[in-house]
Design a protein around this motif. Structure first.
Motif, PDB file in Angstrom:
ATOM      1  N   GLY A  92       2.235   9.698  -5.833  1.00 12.25           N
ATOM      2  CA  GLY A  92       2.650  11.029  -5.386  1.00 12.25           C
ATOM      3  C   GLY A  92       2.444  11.311  -3.910  1.00 12.25           C
ATOM      4  O   GLY A  92       2.632  12.454  -3.471  1.00 12.25           O
ATOM      5  N   ALA A  93       2.060  10.294  -3.126  1.00  6.43           N
ATOM      6  CA  ALA A  93       1.779  10.550  -1.713  1.00  6.43           C
ATOM      7  C   ALA A  93       3.051  10.667  -0.883  1.00  6.43           C
ATOM      8  O   ALA A  93       4.060  10.031  -1.183  1.00  6.43           O
ATOM      9  CB  ALA A  93       0.922   9.411  -1.161  1.00  6.43           C
ATOM     10  N   GLY A 120      -4.100  -3.664  -0.538  1.00 10.59           N
ATOM     11  CA  GLY A 120      -3.221  -2.509  -0.316  1.00 10.59           C
ATOM     12  C   GLY A 120      -3.197  -1.596  -1.522  1.00 10.59           C
ATOM     13  O   GLY A 120      -3.230  -0.357  -1.389  1.00 10.59           O
ATOM     14  N   ILE A 121      -3.140  -2.190  -2.691  1.00 13.89           N
ATOM     15  CA  ILE A 121      -3.108  -1.393  -3.929  1.00 13.89           C
ATOM     16  C   ILE A 121      -4.408  -0.614  -4.101  1.00 13.89           C
ATOM     17  O   ILE A 121      -4.421   0.588  -4.374  1.00 13.89           O
ATOM     18  CB  ILE A 121      -2.803  -2.308  -5.136  1.00 13.89           C
ATOM     19  N   ILE A 122      -5.519  -1.306  -3.866  1.00 11.62           N
ATOM     20  CA  ILE A 122      -6.830  -0.646  -4.043  1.00 11.62           C
ATOM     21  C   ILE A 122      -6.988   0.484  -3.018  1.00 11.62           C
ATOM     22  O   ILE A 122      -7.412   1.595  -3.359  1.00 11.62           O
ATOM     23  CB  ILE A 122      -7.988  -1.669  -3.873  1.00 11.62           C
ATOM     24  N   ALA A 123      -6.631   0.185  -1.750  1.00 12.41           N
ATOM     25  CA  ALA A 123      -6.807   1.194  -0.699  1.00 12.41           C
ATOM     26  C   ALA A 123      -5.908   2.407  -0.956  1.00 12.41           C
ATOM     27  O   ALA A 123      -6.330   3.555  -0.772  1.00 12.41           O
ATOM     28  CB  ALA A 123      -6.493   0.589   0.675  1.00 12.41           C
ATOM     29  N   ALA A 124      -4.676   2.150  -1.397  1.00  8.18           N
ATOM     30  CA  ALA A 124      -3.745   3.263  -1.662  1.00  8.18           C
ATOM     31  C   ALA A 124      -4.303   4.143  -2.775  1.00  8.18           C
ATOM     32  O   ALA A 124      -4.315   5.377  -2.669  1.00  8.18           O
ATOM     33  CB  ALA A 124      -2.377   2.706  -2.049  1.00  8.18           C
ATOM     34  N   GLU A 125      -4.800   3.503  -3.834  1.00  4.52           N
ATOM     35  CA  GLU A 125      -5.355   4.284  -4.950  1.00  4.52           C
ATOM     36  C   GLU A 125      -6.583   5.075  -4.500  1.00  4.52           C
ATOM     37  O   GLU A 125      -6.741   6.249  -4.853  1.00  4.52           O
ATOM     38  CB  GLU A 125      -5.716   3.348  -6.112  1.00  4.52           C
ATOM     39  N   ALA A 126      -7.427   4.432  -3.682  1.00  6.93           N
ATOM     40  CA  ALA A 126      -8.647   5.125  -3.222  1.00  6.93           C
ATOM     41  C   ALA A 126      -8.264   6.308  -2.343  1.00  6.93           C
ATOM     42  O   ALA A 126      -8.853   7.389  -2.453  1.00  6.93           O
ATOM     43  CB  ALA A 126      -9.541   4.144  -2.469  1.00  6.93           C
ATOM     44  N   SER A 127      -7.260   6.130  -1.483  1.00  4.27           N
ATOM     45  CA  SER A 127      -6.879   7.218  -0.571  1.00  4.27           C
ATOM     46  C   SER A 127      -6.311   8.404  -1.354  1.00  4.27           C
ATOM     47  O   SER A 127      -6.379   9.539  -0.909  1.00  4.27           O
ATOM     48  CB  SER A 127      -5.880   6.730   0.470  1.00  4.27           C
ATOM     49  N   MET A 128      -5.770   8.135  -2.537  1.00  5.29           N
ATOM     50  CA  MET A 128      -5.226   9.208  -3.382  1.00  5.29           C
ATOM     51  C   MET A 128      -6.243   9.631  -4.459  1.00  5.29           C
ATOM     52  O   MET A 128      -5.880  10.333  -5.412  1.00  5.29           O
ATOM     53  CB  MET A 128      -3.932   8.751  -4.053  1.00  5.29           C
ATOM     54  N   ASN A 129      -7.480   9.173  -4.317  1.00  4.09           N
ATOM     55  CA  ASN A 129      -8.550   9.474  -5.281  1.00  4.09           C
ATOM     56  C   ASN A 129      -8.161   9.116  -6.711  1.00  4.09           C
ATOM     57  O   ASN A 129      -8.457   9.863  -7.653  1.00  4.09           O
ATOM     58  CB  ASN A 129      -8.943  10.958  -5.230  1.00  4.09           C
ATOM     59  N   ALA A 166       0.853  -1.206   0.000  1.00  2.64           N
ATOM     60  CA  ALA A 166       0.000   0.000   0.000  1.00  2.64           C
ATOM     61  C   ALA A 166       0.883   1.249   0.000  1.00  2.64           C
ATOM     62  O   ALA A 166       0.617   2.217  -0.726  1.00  2.64           O
ATOM     63  CB  ALA A 166      -0.913  -0.006   1.228  1.00  2.64           C
ATOM     64  N   ALA A 167       1.941   1.220   0.814  1.00  2.77           N
ATOM     65  CA  ALA A 167       2.829   2.389   0.921  1.00  2.77           C
ATOM     66  C   ALA A 167       3.491   2.671  -0.427  1.00  2.77           C
ATOM     67  O   ALA A 167       3.538   3.826  -0.875  1.00  2.77           O
ATOM     68  CB  ALA A 167       3.880   2.126   1.997  1.00  2.77           C
ATOM     69  N   ILE A 168       3.978   1.628  -1.071  1.00  2.00           N
ATOM     70  CA  ILE A 168       4.653   1.814  -2.368  1.00  2.00           C
ATOM     71  C   ILE A 168       3.667   2.375  -3.399  1.00  2.00           C
ATOM     72  O   ILE A 168       3.956   3.330  -4.115  1.00  2.00           O
ATOM     73  CB  ILE A 168       5.271   0.478  -2.862  1.00  2.00           C
ATOM     74  N   ARG A 169       2.470   1.770  -3.425  1.00  2.00           N
ATOM     75  CA  ARG A 169       1.487   2.228  -4.424  1.00  2.00           C
ATOM     76  C   ARG A 169       1.098   3.681  -4.179  1.00  2.00           C
ATOM     77  O   ARG A 169       0.995   4.478  -5.132  1.00  2.00           O
ATOM     78  CB  ARG A 169       0.243   1.316  -4.387  1.00  2.00           C
ATOM     79  N   ALA A 170       0.892   4.053  -2.902  1.00  2.00           N
ATOM     80  CA  ALA A 170       0.517   5.444  -2.600  1.00  2.00           C
ATOM     81  C   ALA A 170       1.653   6.378  -3.026  1.00  2.00           C
ATOM     82  O   ALA A 170       1.412   7.438  -3.626  1.00  2.00           O
ATOM     83  CB  ALA A 170       0.212   5.589  -1.113  1.00  2.00           C
ATOM     84  N   ALA A 171       2.897   5.983  -2.748  1.00  2.00           N
ATOM     85  CA  ALA A 171       4.042   6.820  -3.134  1.00  2.00           C
ATOM     86  C   ALA A 171       4.139   6.945  -4.646  1.00  2.00           C
ATOM     87  O   ALA A 171       4.450   8.012  -5.177  1.00  2.00           O
ATOM     88  CB  ALA A 171       5.329   6.243  -2.556  1.00  2.00           C
ATOM     89  N   GLU A 193       0.655  13.519  11.972  1.00  2.00           N
ATOM     90  CA  GLU A 193      -0.637  13.933  11.408  1.00  2.00           C
ATOM     91  C   GLU A 193      -0.762  13.423   9.986  1.00  2.00           C
ATOM     92  O   GLU A 193       0.243  13.356   9.251  1.00  2.00           O
ATOM     93  CB  GLU A 193      -0.737  15.453  11.427  1.00  2.00           C
ATOM     94  N   THR A 194      -1.958  13.099   9.593  1.00  2.00           N
ATOM     95  CA  THR A 194      -2.143  12.497   8.273  1.00  2.00           C
ATOM     96  C   THR A 194      -3.545  12.731   7.722  1.00  2.00           C
ATOM     97  O   THR A 194      -4.494  12.896   8.490  1.00  2.00           O
ATOM     98  CB  THR A 194      -1.867  10.967   8.348  1.00  2.00           C
ATOM     99  N   LYS A 195      -3.615  12.680   6.385  1.00  2.33           N
ATOM    100  CA  LYS A 195      -4.946  12.805   5.764  1.00  2.33           C
ATOM    101  C   LYS A 195      -5.648  11.442   5.759  1.00  2.33           C
ATOM    102  O   LYS A 195      -6.862  11.361   5.859  1.00  2.33           O
ATOM    103  CB  LYS A 195      -4.799  13.302   4.314  1.00  2.33           C
ATOM    104  N   ASN A 196      -4.864  10.377   5.588  1.00  2.00           N
ATOM    105  CA  ASN A 196      -5.449   9.019   5.503  1.00  2.00           C
ATOM    106  C   ASN A 196      -4.657   8.041   6.361  1.00  2.00           C
ATOM    107  O   ASN A 196      -3.438   8.173   6.487  1.00  2.00           O
ATOM    108  CB  ASN A 196      -5.382   8.498   4.061  1.00  2.00           C
TER     109      ASN A 196
END
Ligand code: NAI
Length: 470
Positions: A24-25, A324-333, A16-21, A133-136
């Motif tokens: 651009g997260a 993890g991939i789905i959640a990371a993408e959803a958290s980044m819209n 999830a961390a890699i996908r969010a990064a 602190e965090t957005k997601n």
């Protein structure tokens, strides 16, 4: 403020961390032990290193048949087994660390507590306490072995998978409570190394969630190898004896079951790690079985996601990574990846078993107009040349569409993926029969099994019925 905090660095969390990064997260991963979680450190990977040991010992038994004589026997060097296993684990964990660094993902080692929707407290392993602190937030805290109250006995010989993985001797005898995935993988490892293995399983068959053809045949195989399988049996007490051994008392079909052994492995399931997540105060819907999520793996509280074992269900590393991939993408819209619901499973017994899609029992329960076909590896050239013809590929189709593939045999864990594509893409029989399979390979068995759905397998004896097929 971070974009995403991931709590737990296992195959759910680090993916999830890699996908969010990648999207651009700015990401922080909080991990209290080691990156890689259960899978890399205590589960899938170290057990596969030990599975290779079991395979090697198995193959020593067949060497004479191949014209290789190993006179004088062999010995087992336990420290070397663990050294190799730990080297494998280290390489993978270090690889994950380097990938996270390459994406500028911060890793904080410590225990996380969610304070509110946007704040996570970390009691760092070096003693410092910080708030981030965090957005997601993505909860990926995994699961730990479950031990029922009556089996919670403090004795060094009574273990879960977390302890037995670092065994310091090869026990003369081992009772495994639970003939599920963990139980049967360890049964294979210890049986190969010379332990007398007893499996006590509550259900009428081991690995009872599998298609019954697979589990029945696997049970017959392991019994033939010499394992003792006690089905329909429940362990009630574990009594440590003065000489250090353990008396296992249970019940089987109304009669007492009693086995004396050196070691016991309790493998009756795993429970989600919910501690510290503060779910009650946050109002996150959950039960002891796991956190409730939607199709994006978001909980009922916006911005808080949960993935992998902590959401309950069948706990598989590859499923956690997919979440993890789905959640990371959803958290980044940025939802890009298809949320595939076809999750295969591979179990490292001897022979291996692997499965995807519906079992015959499930097809029956859904009242499908299904057909099945089985190709036995005894008729496959590669299997014969490798000296490993145990098992089969079974395919289930609903009308013309392939809905289930079940494999027992050499390299089943790799062979299953043609079935995964077929089932997940809703392929039809003709999509496979028109696909050329390389020779000589075990994969030809898949094409043969699919041809068999139409009664036209090439490498199977003709029956009168088959001769008339188109
Ligand atoms: P499991 O749920 O697969 O099997 C537990 C077994 O214990 C069941 O067959 C159950 O009937 C039996 N049982 C429960 N209580 C009992 C009792 N008192 N006496 C006798 N039998 C009893 O759980 P397991 O093996 O602990 O695995 C946990 C999770 O980890 C599973 O979700 C599994 O899918 C996953 N896993 C998957 C792997 C893989 O795919 N290769 C490897 C290891 C774990």
């Amino acid at each position: 403020m971070k974009d995403v905090i991931v709590i737990g660095g296992g195959p759910g969390g680090y993916v999830a961390a890699i996908r969010a990064a990648q999207l651009g997260a700015d990401v922080t991963v909080i991990e209290k032990e080691n990156l890689g979680g259960t899978c890399l450190n205590k589960g899938c990977i170290p057990t596969k290193a030990l599975f290779k040991n079991a395979e090697m010992v198995h193959s020593i038994g067949t060497m004479k048949e191949f014209g290789v004589n190993l006179e004088g026997g062999f010995t087992i060097d336990i420290p070397q087994i663990h050294k190799r296993k730990e080297e494998v684990v280290f390489k993978l964990v270090d690889g994950v660390r380097r990938i996270l660094n390459s994406y500028d993902i911060e890793t904080v080692y410590g225990e996380a507590t969610i304070k509110d929707r946007n704040r996570v407290k970390v009691q760092k392993n070096d003693g410092e306490t910080i708030d981030v602190e965090t957005k997601n937030i993505i909860i990926a805290t995994g699961a730990t072995p479950f031990i029922p109250e009556n089996l919670r006995v403090d004795h060094p010989g009574i273990m879960t998978s977390d302890e037995i993985i670092n065994f310091d001797n090869i026990p003369k005898s081992l009772v495994i409570i639970g003939g599920g995935v963990i139980g049967m993988e360890f049964a294979n490892i210890f049986h190969a190394m010379g332990t007398e293995v007893h499996v006590v399983e509550h259900n009428e068959r081991i690995l009872h969630r599998l298609d019954s053809d697979l589990s029945k045949r696997l049970q017959a195989h392991v019994k033939k190898q010499g394992m003792k399988i006690h089905n329909n049996a429940l362990v009630k007490e574990l009594n440590p004896q003065e000489d250090g051994s353990i008396e296992v008392i249970g019940e089987r079909k109304g009669k007492e079951l009693k086995v004396d052994c050196e070691k016991v492995l309790v493998a009756v399931g795993r429970r989600p790690n919910l501690e510290g997540m503060n779910l009650e105060d946050l109002g996150v819907h959950h039960s002891p079985r796991g956190i409730e999520v939607n199709e994006n793996y978001e909980t009922n509280v916006e911005g808080i996601y949960a993935i992998g074992d902590v959401t309950g269900g069948i706990m598989l590393a590859h499923e956690a990574s997919h979440h993890g991939i789905i959640a990371a993408e959803a958290s980044m819209n940025k939802r890009i990846t298809h949320n595939g619901s076809t999750i295969p499973s591979a179990i490292f017994t001897s022979p291996e078993v692997a499965t995807v899609g519906l079992s015959e029992e499930e097809a029956k329960a859904k009242k499908m107009d299904y057909v099945t076909s089985k190709f036995m590896f005894g008729g496959n050239g590669k299997a014969l040349a490798m000296g490993d013809t145990q098992g089969f590929i079974k395919v289930i189709a609903n009308g013309d569409t392939i809905v289930g593939v079940h494999i027992m045999g050499l390299n089943a864990s790799d062979l299953i993926h043609e079935g995964v594509l077929a089932v997940s893409k809703g392929m039809r029989i003709d999509d496979i029969t028109g696909t050329v399979h390389a020779h000589p390979t075990m994969s030809e068995g898949f094409a043969e099994a699919v041809l068999g759905l139409k009664g036209v397998s090439i490498h199977a004896l003709a029956s009168k019925k088959k001769k008339s097929k188109g």
